[in-house]
Design an enzyme around this catalytic site. Structure first.
Site, PDB file in Angstrom:
ATOM      1  N   PRO A   1      31.964  46.424  30.234  1.00 35.17           N
ATOM      2  CA  PRO A   1      32.626  45.792  29.085  1.00 35.17           C
ATOM      3  C   PRO A   1      33.666  44.756  29.501  1.00 35.17           C
ATOM      4  O   PRO A   1      34.113  43.961  28.686  1.00 35.17           O
ATOM      5  CB  PRO A   1      33.296  46.966  28.373  1.00 35.17           C
ATOM      6  CG  PRO A   1      33.607  47.940  29.462  1.00 35.17           C
ATOM      7  CD  PRO A   1      32.436  47.818  30.423  1.00 35.17           C
ATOM      8  N   LEU A   2      34.038  44.774  30.800  1.00 28.46           N
ATOM      9  CA  LEU A   2      34.952  43.757  31.328  1.00 28.46           C
ATOM     10  C   LEU A   2      34.188  42.775  32.220  1.00 28.46           C
ATOM     11  O   LEU A   2      34.788  42.073  33.035  1.00 28.46           O
ATOM     12  CB  LEU A   2      36.089  44.424  32.121  1.00 28.46           C
ATOM     13  CG  LEU A   2      37.010  45.322  31.281  1.00 28.46           C
ATOM     14  CD1 LEU A   2      38.029  46.024  32.162  1.00 28.46           C
ATOM     15  CD2 LEU A   2      37.709  44.511  30.195  1.00 28.46           C
TER      16      LEU A   2
ATOM     17  N   TYR B   1      24.061  57.493  41.016  1.00 30.55           N
ATOM     18  CA  TYR B   1      25.329  56.995  41.572  1.00 30.55           C
ATOM     19  C   TYR B   1      25.686  57.809  42.819  1.00 30.55           C
ATOM     20  O   TYR B   1      26.260  58.903  42.727  1.00 30.55           O
ATOM     21  CB  TYR B   1      26.472  57.099  40.557  1.00 30.55           C
ATOM     22  CG  TYR B   1      26.302  56.291  39.286  1.00 30.55           C
ATOM     23  CD1 TYR B   1      25.385  55.235  39.194  1.00 30.55           C
ATOM     24  CD2 TYR B   1      27.080  56.569  38.158  1.00 30.55           C
ATOM     25  CE1 TYR B   1      25.241  54.509  38.016  1.00 30.55           C
ATOM     26  CE2 TYR B   1      26.942  55.834  36.988  1.00 30.55           C
ATOM     27  CZ  TYR B   1      26.026  54.809  36.920  1.00 30.55           C
ATOM     28  OH  TYR B   1      25.889  54.094  35.751  1.00 30.55           O
TER      29      TYR B   1
ATOM     30  N   SER C   1      19.421  54.039  28.126  1.00 31.98           N
ATOM     31  CA  SER C   1      20.232  52.978  28.729  1.00 31.98           C
ATOM     32  C   SER C   1      19.305  51.853  29.172  1.00 31.98           C
ATOM     33  O   SER C   1      18.193  52.116  29.637  1.00 31.98           O
ATOM     34  CB  SER C   1      20.986  53.565  29.926  1.00 31.98           C
ATOM     35  OG  SER C   1      21.728  52.587  30.612  1.00 31.98           O
ATOM     36  N   ASN C   2      19.746  50.618  28.991  1.00 32.09           N
ATOM     37  CA  ASN C   2      18.957  49.445  29.406  1.00 32.09           C
ATOM     38  C   ASN C   2      17.607  49.343  28.694  1.00 32.09           C
ATOM     39  O   ASN C   2      16.669  48.762  29.230  1.00 32.09           O
ATOM     40  CB  ASN C   2      18.741  49.461  30.930  1.00 32.09           C
ATOM     41  CG  ASN C   2      20.037  49.379  31.695  1.00 32.09           C
ATOM     42  OD1 ASN C   2      20.764  48.402  31.594  1.00 32.09           O
ATOM     43  ND2 ASN C   2      20.350  50.437  32.455  1.00 32.09           N
TER      44      ASN C   2
ATOM     45  N   GLN D   1      22.874  52.575  25.819  1.00 30.07           N
ATOM     46  CA  GLN D   1      23.855  52.052  26.770  1.00 30.07           C
ATOM     47  C   GLN D   1      23.352  50.728  27.353  1.00 30.07           C
ATOM     48  O   GLN D   1      22.520  50.712  28.246  1.00 30.07           O
ATOM     49  CB  GLN D   1      24.122  53.080  27.885  1.00 30.07           C
ATOM     50  CG  GLN D   1      25.242  52.652  28.788  1.00 30.07           C
ATOM     51  CD  GLN D   1      25.634  53.685  29.827  1.00 30.07           C
ATOM     52  OE1 GLN D   1      25.993  53.324  30.945  1.00 30.07           O
ATOM     53  NE2 GLN D   1      25.575  54.958  29.488  1.00 30.07           N
TER      54      GLN D   1
END
Length: 321
Positions: A200-201, A57, A150-151, A170
């Site tokens: 999550p949104l 990131y 994750s993934n 995740q």
């Protein structure tokens, strides 16, 4: 906010986590460090004690912003970060962890996760045994407290578990994106692996603030999100209209309803990002929304207006080339 155990570890996480992809700025627009720092701090003070970031990131920038926001309360916060798919050889994992420790201004990482399986984004193929050996060594040295992935698909998760304890998965997971339920969730329930749901949104779609015909800047990663395309987007608008009366009943936002539904699912916790302090406080309020069994079923059925049409889309939410 009541905390929960992370897998079989002795780490306690908040069921709502603070997501910080946007803090890295890359692939996002209109993000300022000062706002992000306030957002992270406000989340922490509202009870969101668990912060999720990653080396990729903004090439460490997100991790540095997290440190700036929380260094003085480090002992009360839970830091989760990730090593990217191009750093999965033994020495690369060790070096990446040391970089993250430096960026986060800490001498331990609570949860260290493999961000994507090897081979993703044209990365080199590395045996999972080699990557896990590095993670196990870091754990033994006290540099990390728990290991997550994750993934990963169920098959990839099962393989990783052969070489050490995995305490979290995740995946992308929301009321509008539920691929993981038919893939890895049963394994996670059986082996007490916590699910840390990202997006999550549905990248803001579940907030209801994007109406019919909305378009994103081409630099915004959401321009490639399958949920924001064509009929998927239209179906989402229909579902949101049906969710609104339930949110009104609880005097909460659509976003809080979607988060409350998610953290009521087996093993599930929600990583919610925020651009400002107000959004952080709103995200924390989702933990107070209590849904009845009947309401959970009603919300589940409404979500399927969208997800039943996505059965063949696979696990990745974006149509990246």
């Amino acid at each position: 906010m009541e905390t929960r155990s992370l897998g079989n570890s002795d780490i306690q996480i908040s069921p709502i986590l603070m997501g910080t992809w946007q803090a890295g700025k890359r692939m996002w627009v209109g993000i300022e460090d000062a706002d992000t720092i306030k957002a992270i701090r406000a989340a922490f003070e509202a009870g969101i004690t668990t912060i999720d970031t990653a080396e990729v990131y903004g090439e460490g920038h997100s991790e540095q912003v997290v440190a700036e926001a929380l260094s003085d309360v480090r002992d009360q916060a839970v830091y989760a970060t990730k090593v990217f798919a191009n750093h999965l050889k033994y020495d690369q994992v060790i070096e990446a962890c040391d970089r993250s420790l430096k960026n986060l201004k800490t001498d331990y990482i609570d949860l260290y996760q493999i961000h994507w399986p090897c081979g993703a984004f044209n990365s080199e193929l590395v045996p999972i045994e080699e990557t896990m050996r590095a993670l196990n060594d870091l754990k033994q040295q006290g540099k990390i407290r728990a290991i997550g992935v994750s993934n990963f698909s169920r098959a990839q998760l099962e393989e990783a578990c052969q070489y050490g304890r995995i305490d979290s998965l995740q995946p992308p997971y929301s009321l509008f994106w539920r691929y993981v339920e038919t893939d890895a969730v049963p394994y996670c329930i059986e082996h007490n692996i916590s699910i840390l749901a990202y997006s999550p949104l549905a990248q803001g779609l579940l907030t209801g603030k994007f109406g019919p015909g909305h378009t994103f800047d081409s630099a915004d990663n959401r321009a490639k999100n399958k949920l924001f395309q064509g009929e998927n987007y239209e179906r989402a608008q229909t579902a949101l209209d049906k969710l609104r009366p339930i949110a009104e009943r609880h005097q909460c936002t659509l976003a809080n309803l979607a988060l409350a539904w998610l953290i009521a699912q087996p093993q599930a916790n929600a990583i919610a990002g925020a651009r400002n302090a107000e959004q952080s406080v709103q995200n924390a309020q989702a933990a107070e929304v209590k849904l009845s069994a009947e309401e959970l079923q009603e919300i589940d059925a409404i979500g399927r207006i969208v997800t039943d049409q996505l059965a063949n889309e696979g696990p990745v939410m974006w149509s990246w080339g």
